[in-house]
Motif scaffolding. Sequence first.
Motif, short mmCIF file in Angstrom:
data_model
loop_
_atom_site.label_atom_id
_atom_site.label_comp_id
_atom_site.label_asym_id
_atom_site.label_seq_id
_atom_site.Cartn_x
_atom_site.Cartn_y
_atom_site.Cartn_z
N LEU A 132 0.84 -1.16 0.06
CA LEU A 132 -0.14 0.07 0.20
C LEU A 132 0.82 1.17 -0.10
O LEU A 132 0.62 2.26 -0.69
CB LEU A 132 -0.87 0.06 1.26
CG LEU A 132 -2.36 0.27 1.06
CD1 LEU A 132 -3.11 -0.14 -0.14
CD2 LEU A 132 -3.06 -0.33 2.39
N ALA A 153 3.97 1.62 -1.03
CA ALA A 153 4.78 1.58 -2.44
C ALA A 153 3.66 1.99 -3.59
O ALA A 153 4.07 2.94 -4.26
CB ALA A 153 5.15 0.23 -2.86
N LEU A 154 2.30 1.47 -3.26
CA LEU A 154 1.44 2.24 -4.26
C LEU A 154 1.18 3.77 -4.28
O LEU A 154 1.35 4.45 -5.19
CB LEU A 154 0.14 1.34 -4.08
CG LEU A 154 -1.00 1.79 -4.87
CD1 LEU A 154 -0.67 1.46 -6.29
CD2 LEU A 154 -2.35 0.88 -4.42
N ARG A 209 3.41 5.78 -2.92
CA ARG A 209 4.65 6.54 -3.58
C ARG A 209 4.60 6.68 -5.05
O ARG A 209 4.91 7.57 -5.52
CB ARG A 209 5.73 5.67 -3.06
CG ARG A 209 5.99 5.58 -1.52
CD ARG A 209 6.62 6.66 -0.80
NE ARG A 209 7.95 6.82 -1.28
CZ ARG A 209 8.18 7.94 -2.08
NH1 ARG A 209 7.35 9.04 -2.18
NH2 ARG A 209 9.28 8.32 -2.64
N THR A 210 4.07 5.60 -5.67
CA THR A 210 4.32 5.67 -7.36
C THR A 210 3.10 6.70 -7.53
O THR A 210 3.15 7.19 -8.38
CB THR A 210 4.19 4.36 -7.96
OG1 THR A 210 2.57 4.10 -8.03
CG2 THR A 210 4.69 3.13 -7.15
N ALA A 211 2.07 6.85 -6.90
CA ALA A 211 0.87 7.50 -7.14
C ALA A 211 1.32 9.15 -6.81
O ALA A 211 0.52 10.04 -7.20
CB ALA A 211 -0.37 7.28 -6.41
N GLY A 212 2.41 9.13 -6.09
CA GLY A 212 2.78 10.46 -5.90
C GLY A 212 2.52 11.03 -4.54
O GLY A 212 2.89 12.30 -4.13
N LEU A 263 -8.45 10.08 -3.64
CA LEU A 263 -8.17 9.27 -4.66
C LEU A 263 -8.56 9.98 -5.95
O LEU A 263 -7.64 10.15 -6.97
CB LEU A 263 -8.87 8.01 -4.70
CG LEU A 263 -8.44 7.28 -3.65
CD1 LEU A 263 -9.23 5.79 -3.57
CD2 LEU A 263 -6.95 6.78 -3.51
N ALA A 299 -6.06 11.21 -9.03
CA ALA A 299 -6.49 10.68 -10.21
C ALA A 299 -6.19 12.03 -11.57
O ALA A 299 -5.81 11.79 -12.46
CB ALA A 299 -7.71 9.90 -10.74
N GLU A 300 -7.05 12.98 -11.05
CA GLU A 300 -6.90 14.17 -11.85
C GLU A 300 -5.51 14.78 -12.08
O GLU A 300 -5.33 15.40 -13.32
CB GLU A 300 -7.87 15.00 -11.46
CG GLU A 300 -9.44 14.81 -11.93
CD GLU A 300 -10.36 15.91 -11.15
OE1 GLU A 300 -10.02 16.99 -10.90
OE2 GLU A 300 -11.38 15.60 -10.56
N LEU A 328 -3.03 12.98 -12.01
CA LEU A 328 -2.13 12.26 -12.83
C LEU A 328 -2.74 12.35 -14.18
O LEU A 328 -1.73 12.41 -15.00
CB LEU A 328 -2.36 10.73 -12.45
CG LEU A 328 -1.85 10.27 -11.09
CD1 LEU A 328 -2.26 9.06 -10.78
CD2 LEU A 328 -0.32 10.23 -11.16
N ASP A 329 -3.84 12.71 -14.57
CA ASP A 329 -4.20 12.92 -15.77
C ASP A 329 -3.68 13.97 -16.37
O ASP A 329 -3.18 13.97 -17.43
CB ASP A 329 -6.09 13.26 -15.61
CG ASP A 329 -6.73 12.00 -16.53
OD1 ASP A 329 -6.27 11.31 -17.01
OD2 ASP A 329 -7.95 12.37 -16.28
N ARG A 340 7.41 16.70 -6.74
CA ARG A 340 8.09 16.06 -5.82
C ARG A 340 8.69 14.76 -6.50
O ARG A 340 7.86 13.98 -7.21
CB ARG A 340 7.31 15.80 -4.52
CG ARG A 340 7.72 14.71 -3.68
CD ARG A 340 7.00 14.58 -2.36
NE ARG A 340 5.59 14.84 -2.56
CZ ARG A 340 4.53 14.48 -2.86
NH1 ARG A 340 4.63 13.36 -3.38
NH2 ARG A 340 3.39 15.33 -2.58
N ARG A 341 9.92 14.28 -6.09
CA ARG A 341 10.44 13.12 -6.74
C ARG A 341 11.05 12.16 -6.03
O ARG A 341 11.63 12.49 -4.89
CB ARG A 341 11.03 13.37 -7.98
CG ARG A 341 10.25 13.62 -9.04
CD ARG A 341 11.15 13.03 -10.51
NE ARG A 341 9.94 13.29 -11.69
CZ ARG A 341 10.34 13.45 -12.92
NH1 ARG A 341 12.02 13.69 -13.23
NH2 ARG A 341 9.24 13.62 -13.87
N VAL A 342 11.20 11.06 -6.44
CA VAL A 342 11.73 9.76 -5.51
C VAL A 342 12.94 9.71 -6.01
O VAL A 342 13.41 9.47 -7.14
CB VAL A 342 10.83 8.59 -5.74
CG1 VAL A 342 11.53 7.62 -5.21
CG2 VAL A 342 9.48 8.93 -5.39
#
Lengths: 142, 142
Positions: free
Chosen positions: B51, B53-54, B56-59, B82, B86-87, B89-90, B137-139
């Motif tokens: 969860l 990790a998820l 994190r990848t979603a930002g 969420l 999602a927006e 990300l869009d 922000r980045r990883v």
Amino acid sequence: MTELDIAEVAQRAGVPASTLRFYEEKGLIASTGRRGLRRQYDPGVLERLALIALGRTAGFSLDEIALMFTPEGEPRIDRRMLTDKAEELDRRIRELGALRDSLRHAAACPAPRHLECPTFRRLLDAAASGGVTTPRRRVPPR
Amino acid sequence: MTELDIAEVAQRAGVPASTLRFYEEKGLIASTGRRGLRRQYDPGVLERLALIALGRTAGFSLDEIALMFTPEGEPRIDRRMLTDKAEELDRRIRELGALRDSLRHAAACPAPRHLECPTFRRLLDAAASGGVTTPRRRVPPR
DNA sequence: TCTTGACCTCAAGTCGACTTGAAGTAGAAC
DNA sequence: GTTCTACTTCAAGTCGACTTGAGGTCAAGA
């Protein structure tokens, strides 16, 4: 007098003057001279800053971007590098797309708890198994 | 004995043990106890790590992710959050898509120098005017 | 001429997510 | 009982891209 004062460059490029000094120190841009203490710039610096901004949003580091200019200051953009980056972006885009879809699904999902939603679980498994990648590097907020 | 040793969790989750300790310190995960000095974990921690990790990848940042769990440890995922993500990300996907197309074009472009290519110039102008956004922000690399 | 204020330099700080290093400890193999 | 080794803690370091702060300078306006 076609030279631009640092304040003007900052304003037109939309970056703080401190960033311009920092870029100069890194060798990314150069000032043409000084008026008193103040840096003066050739208007061409604006294009260069745009190029830098572009590189940054494409995910290149400042060091990588520095390599995209010849010692003479001409942009030297390796076409291969561009296609490589395009492919990298493609992968990232696909990932993000899948993630977005899953987020939307999870948001609309009728399952009482997310952990009971099969779509969500699939997402989770993908994330756990590294099917979803974390980006290499990120840019801090402005 | 269903408990997992920290080494096993690290191996199965694909993260170094130091990360597990760090996450524990941040309150993102909890160990069920110790065998000697060694942390023992409930197998459920693997799901939790997935969860994380998820997220994190979603930002999401670790702090944001921490808020996605109730004090009891149950995931408490705000559906609104969420859809917002999602927006976001869009938008990012659209940007990256445009960027990718332009990179490909530039790579294939017959203009002797990129600065003479109209497509490239359009890209540049967009970047200069802030039409292309830099991520928040980045990883860092693993 | 004097003041103002925007620039200057240089070192240090910031942010997020970890990693690394030194020094210590305990379960397990011998 | 001793040794081995993988763990432990805690503080400090790392990385990238800048920003901030202290103390200094100088062109321009009053």
